[in-house]
Structures are given as C-alpha cells and as structure tokens.
Design a protein around this motif. Structure first.
Motif, short mmCIF file in Angstrom:
data_model
loop_
_atom_site.label_atom_id
_atom_site.label_comp_id
_atom_site.label_asym_id
_atom_site.label_seq_id
_atom_site.Cartn_x
_atom_site.Cartn_y
_atom_site.Cartn_z
N TYR A 132 2.98 34.36 -14.87
CA TYR A 132 2.45 35.73 -14.82
C TYR A 132 0.98 35.77 -15.20
N TRP A 164 12.27 41.26 -20.84
CA TRP A 164 11.42 40.58 -19.87
C TRP A 164 12.17 40.14 -18.62
N ARG A 214 12.64 42.93 -16.11
CA ARG A 214 11.39 43.27 -15.45
C ARG A 214 10.99 42.20 -14.43
N PHE A 263 3.50 43.25 -16.85
CA PHE A 263 4.44 42.35 -17.54
C PHE A 263 3.81 41.78 -18.80
#
Length: 337
Positions: free
Chosen positions: A256, A297, A300, A286
């Motif tokens: 990410y 997490w 998501r 995020f």
C-alpha cells in the motif's frame, strides 16, 4: 632440485584446490541468490488480500493469467537470476546484463504463452542479483545501503545512459503525475537505452504510457538506484516489522505504501489517470487509517480488491517492487547466515 620440484607441485595442487573451492563458493552463492529472488516473487504472488492482483485465491483484475501462469514464469526465470548474479560477480558491463534480461523476457513469454507476468521484476530483481554478485566478489556487505551504493558505483553511469528521454508526440498533452515515480511493465528487454520513437507501434505498454502521460519510468528508477525500493518500500517493510507486525501485515503495508507513492504503468495502461487516482486514493486512505495496525485492515483491503476488480485496475508495478523489497531484506540476512 627434487625438493624444489615437489614443492612446486604441491603449490600447484594447493592453488588448483583453492581455485576450485572459490569457484564452488561462487556458484553456491549465485544459486542461493537465485533461490531468494524466486522466493521473493513467490511471496508476492501468495500475498492476499492485495487489490486487483493475481493470487492463489483469484486472478484479480486479470482474465488472461492466474497463479499457475506466475509459477511457470518464476520457474523459467530461475536460471536468469543465477546467471546475472554470476555476471555481476565477474564485473560484467551493463550491456551484458541487458542481454541476459532480453533472454529472460523471451523465456518468460515462452513459459506464459506471451503473457507479461514479470517484466518489471526481470529488471529490478535482475539488477539486484547482479549487484549482490558484485558486492560479494568485492567483500562488500549486503546491507541495503551498501547494496544500493554498489549498484550505483558499478553501473550508475550506464544506468543513467539507459534512462534515455522519452519523446512525447506533439499531439499528446502531459498528464498529472510528473513528481511521482512511474514504474511497471516497461523494464528489461524492451529497447534498452534507446530513445523512444513517437510512433506507438513498437512500444511496450510501459513505454507507451510513459510517453503519453509524461511521467518518469523504470529506466529513471534504475538510474537512481531503485529509490522506490530503498527509500519507500523497504522503510515501510522495516517499520511494520519493528512494530511486531506479521509477515503478511509487513508486506501488505509495504504494498500500500508503494501504491501511494508510485505511478504504476500497469494501472495507467489499463485505466489512465483516473484509474491511477483510484489506486492512490485507496492506498492513502488505507495508510491514513493505520494500515494493518488497524483491526479492520483486512476488510478494507478486500473492499479495495473488489473495487479494483470492477475497474480492471492492477498495480503490478507496485507488486514487482514489493518482491524487490522482500528480496533486499533476504539478501541482508545472507551476511548473518
């Protein structure tokens, strides 16, 4: 005379044995580096949930490849990583590394029946394998900072020459994203070091994207010593590890972070600037919520995965860089093995 002759023979035998032992150690090191390179690619493949990307769970945003395709590609590349490590050990010029990369891409495409699974990794992991070989030959540590320095000292000038300017057709206007690192499917094997022609006919997807959107490319990334790996991804990986994250969480946070910081040619090729903005928005959100340190997490990440699949988004450049980060981390451990 006899004593002298015996001594000379003994010295010759000793010299031969030392040389043979050195050669064996060199080959063993290259095999281990290749094993770690393939293992890093496998670690990226097996990671889940990662938005839009192929995993053993599903094919993400792709209908032309699956986990089996990636496995065939990795198997085809294993000899390349060993050979380029040995080339680095032997102080090979960049032109020789490029030729190995071209051959590796051909092997990949043969194994995958024409599907580009690892073109970016052929460049980034290939350069890292060569650098590991060069560093070990010189007795240099394999710590990340030393590894990057070794790459730039030996091949920095040639890598800068490889980062030739991309000619943008006059009718195309530059898009946003000049300040981002743009990397993905354009790397080793596609017209190394050549100025890109204005016609799209002969460009790889990554070079075509770079020409169209006027963002920097994998060539520039290489010329700077892979800053996305050493300055972006690896610090995120180490930070997650320092807080006690699991291996999966470390890699998700790193992915990410890379998605938030680079402009990925795979995404631009599929969906242009609008798609790239979706990727960046999801990644930044995020991370702003704490990444994998936030208890929610996984939900998501799965939500991002579903959104990316709907929009046919696949941040493959970030995935290749994640594998490179894992590889650098594993190379550093060789010094303590």
């Amino acid at each position: 005379m006899r004593t002298s002759s015996v001594r000379q023979k003994a010295q010759a035998i000793t010299s031969t044995r030392v040389a043979a032992a050195g050669m064996a150690a060199r080959r063993a090191f290259a095999r281990e580096v290749a094993r770690l390179a393939v293992r890093s690619l496998h670690a990226e493949l097996c990671l889940y949930p990662k938005p839009g990307l192929v995993s053993p769970v599903d094919s993400g945003s792709h209908d032309d490849m699956d986990a089996g395709t990636f496995m065939r590609s990795m198997f085809a590349l294993r000899h390349y990583f060993r050979k380029i490590c040995l080339a680095g050990w032997d102080d090979a010029p960049f032109v020789q590394l490029k030729q190995l990369g071209i051959a590796a891409e051909a092997a990949m495409l043969k194994a995958t029946r024409g599907i580009n699974t690892h073109r970016g990794a052929i460049f980034s992991l290939g350069m890292l394998c060569a650098t590991a070989g060069r560093a070990r030959a010189q007795g240099t540590p394999l710590a990340p900072s030393a590894l990057r320095a070794a790459m730039l000292i030996r091949w920095g000038e040639e890598l800068a020459g490889h980062a030739a300017p991309i000619a943008t057709p006059a009718h195309q206007s530059p898009a946003a994203g000049r300040d981002a690192v743009h990397i993905g499917c354009e790397a080793a094997g596609s017209r190394h070091g050549a100025i890109v022609p204005t016609s799209d006919a002969h460009l790889s997807n990554g070079l075509r994207v770079a020409a169209r959107y006027a963002v920097s490319g994998a060539r520039e990334e290489g010329a700077l010593g892979l800053p996305s790996v050493f300055e972006v991804g690896l610090p995120a990986l180490l930070a997650a590890s320092a807080r006690g994250a699991s291996v999966t969480e470390e890699r998700i946070d790193t992915l990410y972070t890379l998605m938030a910081h680079i402009s990925d040619s795979n995404v631009y090729h599929r969906a242009g600037p609008d798609g790239a903005q979706i990727v960046r928005d999801h990644a930044e959100r995020f991370l702003a919520l704490g990444g994998t340190a936030n208890a929610g997490w996984r939900a998501r990440a799965i939500d991002s995965h579903q959104v990316f699949v709907r929009h046919r988004l696949s941040p493959g450049g970030a995935a290749d860089l994640l594998a490179a980060c894992c590889f650098v981390q594993s190379l550093a451990r060789l010094d303590h093995a």
